[in-house]
Design an enzyme around this catalytic site. Structure first.
Site, PDB file in Angstrom:
ATOM      1  CG  ASP A 202      -1.895   1.147   1.243  1.00  7.15           C
ATOM      2  OD1 ASP A 202      -2.018   1.845   0.215  1.00  7.15           O
ATOM      3  OD2 ASP A 202      -2.549   1.349   2.292  1.00  7.15           O
TER       4      ASP A 202
ATOM      5  CG  ASP B 264      -3.834   4.384  -2.963  1.00  7.16           C
ATOM      6  OD1 ASP B 264      -2.978   3.878  -2.213  1.00  7.16           O
ATOM      7  OD2 ASP B 264      -5.065   4.243  -2.782  1.00  7.16           O
TER       8      ASP B 264
END
Length: 468
Positions: free
Chosen positions: A108, A336
């Site tokens: 992440d 992201d």
């Protein structure tokens, strides 16, 4: 959206956690990445799967947009496999402890703390993901490691999460200069769009076989989670992130394509520490500089500056103010890996989607599929021998161009007769709804791209590749 831990208080959590038994040159590291498609039921209905993925992407966008921040070396390379999964992300395997215990972590770039499901008492609510049994989620066992220890309240690493004011809670320590004391760093509670996790901070060995160990790595030992199929390894820009703790010079990955299911195909993620003659150089990369958001609340994210968006040969008339964060920090684009589909604020999305509708006017809209899948626009392509879809391109500061492959922004949904735009938005309208990044570049749009986060040179690089 409810991302709280619905049936645990932190009082009971602390009672549980109180039972814990706890007793550098640089390298380039390689880890394997695998895709994971994030949806919240075991349904095999393709429409429901897409609807869940779209909902998760929008929920994550809301979380990122309303971000509440927590309170002479030779170069070497680490490599780890990166695997895809059915719940919307990509995972890497990392080893912690002495002897090492290996677990999978969702990679992440939109968050910084790394954490693992921890102890035999770990509980996860609403975690019935495809190929995931909530009662059998692998956990880290602190009592089997001789190198782990709880983080003291006065340890500077406690400040990474809770800020310098956390020391006001350290009244039980022996003295103001004590870095570790009997009083532990407060428990953490972190939210990720639709999910959340809570636990205590540990210092533990992070091991890259066969012979590279990083001691006293700050990691979360989570006791309770909500909608989290695995732990998370944080690649954001805060001090507690893996890149910050390992002092990475750069990290890079190449996301294999996936069709909303688990696969054993993986690609490599490279972690490069230090700087020197062994620095990896990949030909053909386009680069754009990272941009620092003026609002500290968003410093965790990797901002890049889009100059224009093209659909076919037509430039979409997005206001320039959307592409660069204003003094309040709102606007701009982040990269992201934790978001499945790219998110665009509604004013941007409407301009882009209307241009597709205009250029694909020879296809009828599939309204029913739009309502079921949560994606739009969708088009009925039955009766057309060749599908004529305009290219979608992002042009970045510095001249880099990302011309997306068709499979990265349109996908067949259900049968072979309907295709949908794989970009999402929310129901917000007008300037009053604007908060945080205006565009979030998700992992679906990064498939089959070699992507490089060049931290030493403060730039983002990418090039098309067959990642498999």
């Amino acid at each position: 959206m409810d991302s709280s831990l619905p049936f645990f208080s932190f009082v009971s959590f602390l009672i549980i956690s109180a039972t814990f038994p706890f007793a550098a040159t640089s390298d380039t590291f390689k880890v394997s990445l695998s895709p994971s498609h994030h949806h919240h039921s075991s349904s095999s209905d393709p429409y429901q799967i897409l609807n869940n993925l779209a909902t998760s992407s929008v929920a994550r966008a809301h979380h990122l947009k309303h971000h509440n921040p927590k309170t002479n070396i030779t170069s070497s390379l680490l490599k780890t496999p990166l695997f895809p999964h059915g719940y919307g992300g990509y995972t890497v395997s990392l080893s912690f402890g002495t002897p090492p215990q290996t677990l999978s972590f969702i990679m992440d770039t939109g968050s910084s703390l790394s954490w693992f499901p921890c102890t035999s008492r770990y509980l996860c609510s609403q975690c019935a993901f495809p190929n995931v049994d909530p009662s059998k989620i692998p956990t880290f066992s602190p009592n089997l490691s001789s190198s782990g220890k709880l983080v003291g309240c006065r340890n500077p690493k406690c400040n990474w999460l809770f800020g310098p004011n956390v020391e006001s809670r350290c009244q039980d320590c022996d003295g103001p200069t004590s870095k570790n004391c009997n009083q532990t760093c407060p428990p953490y509670l972190i939210q990720y769009g639709l999910g959340s996790t809570g636990g205590l901070l540990l210092l533990e060995n992070l091991v890259f076989p066969p012979h590279k160990t990083f001691q006293d790595f700050l990691v979360g030992c989570s006791i309770v989670s909500n909608r989290q199929p695995a732990g998370i390894v944080g690649f954001g820009r805060s001090p507690e992130s893996l890149p910050s703790q390992l002092h990475l010079n750069k990290f890079s990955y190449c996301l294999v394509s996936r069709r909303f299911d688990d696969t054993k195909v993986s690609s490599n993620m490279l972690l490069e520490t230090g700087s020197g003659s062994n620095e990896t150089k990949i030909p053909g990369l386009g680069y754009t500089p990272f941009y620092k958001n003026p609002n500290p609340a968003f410093h965790e994210f990797y901002y890049v500056t889009i100059r224009k968006i093209l659909v076919g040969n037509k430039q979409v008339k997005v206001p320039n103010s959307t592409f660069v964060p204003g003094p309040d920090g709102n606007g701009g684009t982040i990269v992201d890996s934790g978001s499945t589909f790219t998110f665009m604020e509604r004013p941007v999305f409407e301009l882009v989607s209307k241009e597709f509708e205009k250029q694909m006017g020879n296809y009828s809209r599939a309204r029913e599929v739009e309502n079921i899948s949560g994606l739009a626009p969708c088009f009925n392509v039955s009766g057309h021998r060749l599908m004529d879809v305009p290219e979608m391109s992002f042009y970045f500061n510095g001249g880099a161009k990302m011309g997306l492959p068709l499979a990265n922004y349109f996908s067949i949904v259900g049968d072979d007769n309907v295709v949908c735009l794989m970009i999402v938005t929310d129901k917000g309208v007008g300037e009053g709804a604007r908060s945080g990044p205006a565009i979030i570049l998700g992992n679906f749009q990064q498939q089959n791209y070699y992507v490089e986060f060049d931290l030493a040179n403060n730039r983002f690089g990418f090039a098309k590749r067959n990642c498999a």
